[in-house]
Design a protein around this motif. Sequence first.
Motif, PDB file in Angstrom:
ATOM      1  N   VAL A 145      -0.503  11.510  -4.673  1.00  0.00           N
ATOM      2  CA  VAL A 145      -1.716  12.130  -4.127  1.00  0.00           C
ATOM      3  C   VAL A 145      -1.352  13.037  -2.949  1.00  0.00           C
ATOM      4  CG1 VAL A 145      -3.918  11.681  -2.984  1.00  0.00           C
ATOM      5  CG2 VAL A 145      -3.218  10.269  -4.917  1.00  0.00           C
ATOM      6  N   SER A 146      -0.481  12.539  -2.037  1.00  0.00           N
ATOM      7  CA  SER A 146      -0.097  13.382  -0.902  1.00  0.00           C
ATOM      8  C   SER A 146       0.699  14.584  -1.383  1.00  0.00           C
ATOM      9  CB  SER A 146       0.681  12.566   0.131  1.00  0.00           C
ATOM     10  OG  SER A 146       1.766  11.899  -0.472  1.00  0.00           O
ATOM     11  N   ALA A 147       1.467  14.428  -2.478  1.00  0.00           N
ATOM     12  CA  ALA A 147       2.241  15.557  -3.018  1.00  0.00           C
ATOM     13  C   ALA A 147       1.316  16.679  -3.465  1.00  0.00           C
ATOM     14  CB  ALA A 147       3.106  15.091  -4.184  1.00  0.00           C
ATOM     15  N   ILE A 148       0.215  16.307  -4.137  1.00  0.00           N
ATOM     16  CA  ILE A 148      -0.720  17.336  -4.615  1.00  0.00           C
ATOM     17  C   ILE A 148      -1.385  18.035  -3.433  1.00  0.00           C
ATOM     18  CG2 ILE A 148      -2.865  17.683  -5.914  1.00  0.00           C
ATOM     19  CD1 ILE A 148      -1.864  15.357  -7.746  1.00  0.00           C
ATOM     20  N   ALA A 149      -1.723  17.252  -2.403  1.00  0.00           N
ATOM     21  CA  ALA A 149      -2.310  17.862  -1.198  1.00  0.00           C
ATOM     22  C   ALA A 149      -1.341  18.857  -0.575  1.00  0.00           C
ATOM     23  CB  ALA A 149      -2.679  16.773  -0.188  1.00  0.00           C
ATOM     24  N   ILE A 150      -0.053  18.459  -0.480  1.00  0.00           N
ATOM     25  CA  ILE A 150       0.939  19.329   0.161  1.00  0.00           C
ATOM     26  C   ILE A 150       1.219  20.561  -0.699  1.00  0.00           C
ATOM     27  CG2 ILE A 150       3.303  19.476   1.028  1.00  0.00           C
ATOM     28  CD1 ILE A 150       3.106  16.430   1.517  1.00  0.00           C
ATOM     29  N   ALA A 151       1.169  20.408  -2.018  1.00  0.00           N
ATOM     30  CA  ALA A 151       1.401  21.564  -2.893  1.00  0.00           C
ATOM     31  C   ALA A 151       0.417  22.679  -2.522  1.00  0.00           C
ATOM     32  CB  ALA A 151       1.233  21.153  -4.352  1.00  0.00           C
ATOM     33  N   LEU A 152      -0.861  22.302  -2.313  1.00  0.00           N
ATOM     34  CA  LEU A 152      -1.874  23.304  -1.983  1.00  0.00           C
ATOM     35  C   LEU A 152      -1.745  23.761  -0.528  1.00  0.00           C
ATOM     36  CD1 LEU A 152      -4.819  21.462  -3.756  1.00  0.00           C
ATOM     37  CD2 LEU A 152      -3.503  23.396  -4.633  1.00  0.00           C
ATOM     38  N   LEU A 153      -1.661  22.786   0.402  1.00  0.00           N
ATOM     39  CA  LEU A 153      -1.619  23.124   1.831  1.00  0.00           C
ATOM     40  C   LEU A 153      -0.329  23.866   2.198  1.00  0.00           C
ATOM     41  CD1 LEU A 153      -3.003  19.716   3.113  1.00  0.00           C
ATOM     42  CD2 LEU A 153      -4.148  21.922   3.364  1.00  0.00           C
ATOM     43  N   GLY A 154       0.782  23.462   1.573  1.00  0.00           N
ATOM     44  CA  GLY A 154       2.062  24.096   1.876  1.00  0.00           C
ATOM     45  C   GLY A 154       2.069  25.561   1.474  1.00  0.00           C
ATOM     46  N   LEU A 196       6.888   8.114   3.236  1.00  0.00           N
ATOM     47  CA  LEU A 196       7.111   7.410   1.971  1.00  0.00           C
ATOM     48  C   LEU A 196       8.465   7.785   1.365  1.00  0.00           C
ATOM     49  CD1 LEU A 196       3.576   7.797   0.319  1.00  0.00           C
ATOM     50  CD2 LEU A 196       4.527   5.738   1.325  1.00  0.00           C
ATOM     51  N   GLY A 197       8.808   9.084   1.435  1.00  0.00           N
ATOM     52  CA  GLY A 197      10.052   9.557   0.827  1.00  0.00           C
ATOM     53  C   GLY A 197      11.279   9.040   1.555  1.00  0.00           C
ATOM     54  N   ILE A 198      11.260   9.112   2.890  1.00  0.00           N
ATOM     55  CA  ILE A 198      12.399   8.631   3.678  1.00  0.00           C
ATOM     56  C   ILE A 198      12.599   7.133   3.429  1.00  0.00           C
ATOM     57  CG2 ILE A 198      13.231   8.251   6.049  1.00  0.00           C
ATOM     58  CD1 ILE A 198      13.357  11.162   5.290  1.00  0.00           C
ATOM     59  N   GLU A 199      11.465   6.407   3.279  1.00  0.00           N
ATOM     60  CA  GLU A 199      11.509   4.977   3.007  1.00  0.00           C
ATOM     61  C   GLU A 199      12.337   4.683   1.750  1.00  0.00           C
ATOM     62  OE1 GLU A 199       7.687   2.939   4.341  1.00  0.00           O
ATOM     63  OE2 GLU A 199       7.606   2.793   2.164  1.00  0.00           O
ATOM     64  N   SER A 258       0.982   1.157  -5.328  1.00  0.00           N
ATOM     65  CA  SER A 258       0.280   1.847  -4.238  1.00  0.00           C
ATOM     66  C   SER A 258       1.190   2.890  -3.588  1.00  0.00           C
ATOM     67  CB  SER A 258      -0.185   0.814  -3.236  1.00  0.00           C
ATOM     68  OG  SER A 258      -0.440   1.417  -2.011  1.00  0.00           O
ATOM     69  N   HIS A 259       2.473   2.534  -3.380  1.00  0.00           N
ATOM     70  CA  HIS A 259       3.449   3.455  -2.801  1.00  0.00           C
ATOM     71  C   HIS A 259       3.600   4.684  -3.705  1.00  0.00           C
ATOM     72  CE1 HIS A 259       7.392   5.069  -1.704  1.00  0.00           C
ATOM     73  NE2 HIS A 259       7.300   4.412  -0.567  1.00  0.00           N
ATOM     74  N   TRP A 260       3.796   4.425  -4.974  1.00  0.00           N
ATOM     75  CA  TRP A 260       3.994   5.489  -5.969  1.00  0.00           C
ATOM     76  C   TRP A 260       2.767   6.399  -6.017  1.00  0.00           C
ATOM     77  CZ3 TRP A 260       1.217   6.354 -10.524  1.00  0.00           C
ATOM     78  CH2 TRP A 260       1.811   7.236 -11.439  1.00  0.00           C
ATOM     79  N   GLY A 295      19.484  -5.809   8.372  1.00  0.00           N
ATOM     80  CA  GLY A 295      19.026  -5.582   9.737  1.00  0.00           C
ATOM     81  C   GLY A 295      18.872  -4.106  10.042  1.00  0.00           C
ATOM     82  N   ILE A 296      19.926  -3.323   9.701  1.00  0.00           N
ATOM     83  CA  ILE A 296      19.885  -1.880   9.961  1.00  0.00           C
ATOM     84  C   ILE A 296      18.753  -1.248   9.165  1.00  0.00           C
ATOM     85  CG2 ILE A 296      21.176   0.284   9.729  1.00  0.00           C
ATOM     86  CD1 ILE A 296      23.725  -1.293  10.162  1.00  0.00           C
ATOM     87  N   LYS A 297      18.600  -1.687   7.908  1.00  0.00           N
ATOM     88  CA  LYS A 297      17.560  -1.122   7.052  1.00  0.00           C
ATOM     89  C   LYS A 297      16.174  -1.313   7.675  1.00  0.00           C
ATOM     90  CE  LYS A 297      16.832  -2.951   2.886  1.00  0.00           C
ATOM     91  NZ  LYS A 297      17.215  -3.097   1.464  1.00  0.00           N
ATOM     92  N   THR A 298      15.892  -2.551   8.112  1.00  0.00           N
ATOM     93  CA  THR A 298      14.588  -2.830   8.715  1.00  0.00           C
ATOM     94  C   THR A 298      14.378  -1.976   9.961  1.00  0.00           C
ATOM     95  OG1 THR A 298      14.834  -5.088   7.937  1.00  0.00           O
ATOM     96  CG2 THR A 298      13.075  -4.687   9.514  1.00  0.00           C
ATOM     97  N   MET A 299      15.454  -1.867  10.776  1.00  0.00           N
ATOM     98  CA  MET A 299      15.354  -1.107  12.017  1.00  0.00           C
ATOM     99  C   MET A 299      15.057   0.371  11.722  1.00  0.00           C
ATOM    100  SD  MET A 299      18.095  -1.795  15.003  1.00  0.00           S
ATOM    101  CE  MET A 299      19.167  -0.432  14.589  1.00  0.00           C
ATOM    102  N   VAL A 300      15.781   0.938  10.746  1.00  0.00           N
ATOM    103  CA  VAL A 300      15.583   2.355  10.411  1.00  0.00           C
ATOM    104  C   VAL A 300      14.180   2.572   9.857  1.00  0.00           C
ATOM    105  CG1 VAL A 300      16.364   4.241   8.933  1.00  0.00           C
ATOM    106  CG2 VAL A 300      18.036   2.756  10.011  1.00  0.00           C
ATOM    107  N   LEU A 301      13.713   1.629   9.005  1.00  0.00           N
ATOM    108  CA  LEU A 301      12.391   1.799   8.400  1.00  0.00           C
ATOM    109  C   LEU A 301      11.286   1.741   9.454  1.00  0.00           C
ATOM    110  CD1 LEU A 301      12.631  -0.261   5.085  1.00  0.00           C
ATOM    111  CD2 LEU A 301      12.554   2.211   5.372  1.00  0.00           C
ATOM    112  N   VAL A 302      11.409   0.793  10.384  1.00  0.00           N
ATOM    113  CA  VAL A 302      10.391   0.686  11.440  1.00  0.00           C
ATOM    114  C   VAL A 302      10.425   1.929  12.323  1.00  0.00           C
ATOM    115  CG1 VAL A 302       9.701  -0.615  13.492  1.00  0.00           C
ATOM    116  CG2 VAL A 302      10.344  -1.833  11.424  1.00  0.00           C
ATOM    117  N   SER A 303      11.646   2.392  12.698  1.00  0.00           N
ATOM    118  CA  SER A 303      11.758   3.594  13.524  1.00  0.00           C
ATOM    119  C   SER A 303      11.147   4.791  12.813  1.00  0.00           C
ATOM    120  CB  SER A 303      13.216   3.909  13.833  1.00  0.00           C
ATOM    121  OG  SER A 303      13.908   2.771  14.184  1.00  0.00           O
ATOM    122  N   SER A 304      11.454   4.926  11.527  1.00  0.00           N
ATOM    123  CA  SER A 304      10.942   6.060  10.758  1.00  0.00           C
ATOM    124  C   SER A 304       9.412   6.059  10.756  1.00  0.00           C
ATOM    125  CB  SER A 304      11.479   6.001   9.329  1.00  0.00           C
ATOM    126  OG  SER A 304      10.695   6.792   8.475  1.00  0.00           O
TER     127      SER A 304
END
Lengths: 126, 140
Positions: free
Chosen positions: A28-37, A81-84, A21-23, A95-104
């Motif tokens: 899908v969002s990449a294709i949307a951004i290719a056009l919108l960008g 998704l990419g930063i994740e 699902s992540h992949w 601990g740091i990983k979870t914190m950064v992911l939630v903040s992101s």
Amino acid sequence: MSLRSPLSKVSYLGSAKAGFSHWWSQRVSAIAIALLGIWLLIEIIAWPNFSYSELMSWFQNPITAVLLILTIISVAYHSKLGIEVIVEDYVHNKGIKTMVLVSSTLIHLFLSALGIFSVFILFFGI
Amino acid sequence: MVTGKELEGALIFEQTMNKERPLSPHLQIYRLPLCALLSIFHRITGVILTLGFLVFVIWLYQLTDSDYPKEASVIFNGIFFKILLLGWAFAFFYHLGNGLRHLVWDAGKGFEKSQIELGGMIVIFATLILTAIYAFLVIF
């Protein structure tokens, strides 16, 4: 029959069945951004020649507003998704990983809400 | 009783085996192949574009502020704005090109070594050409 050890099961290791699902969402969002960008980059070319009122009337075009909102949604989602993936690869402390992911996630959510709301305000000229 | 020969052997062992040796894949001394360089650059441009998104949203929000000086739109004529815009356009074109390369791989195609090298070169040239065209359009 599962080949996984009982220990790996009880310690929640292994596939969470969320990888596909992540992949797929990233693609899908990449294709949307290719056009919108490309659309946004072409529109931005005109900005340096705009006066303030011309810029405001650009925002008051409904197609512009809709495409801007779609751009904000898809970029925020794709970026999240990419930063994740990057954080999961390079931050090893759990601990740091979870914190950064939630903040992101929360920062991306906040930015998309702020961006969409701003587009609405600019569109309605409030 | 430790003989001189044994002592010498232990010293050699100490000097050669016990040192902290570089571990595979020797990232400090290993020249990354093109494909690996392009891969890390994909991530770097991705982070740059995330920062671009942040700036874009802050700018949208600022425009909604009625106290925002009307002449501030003049900044789009500034060289600072144009340099930032071209930087982000470069990152976007690279990320777009390399992203398309990923979509080709996702379709299960283009995994031969020669195809990977060729694809990488195409992405580099496409990025440079698109950025040059875009710079021309923005500046003139």
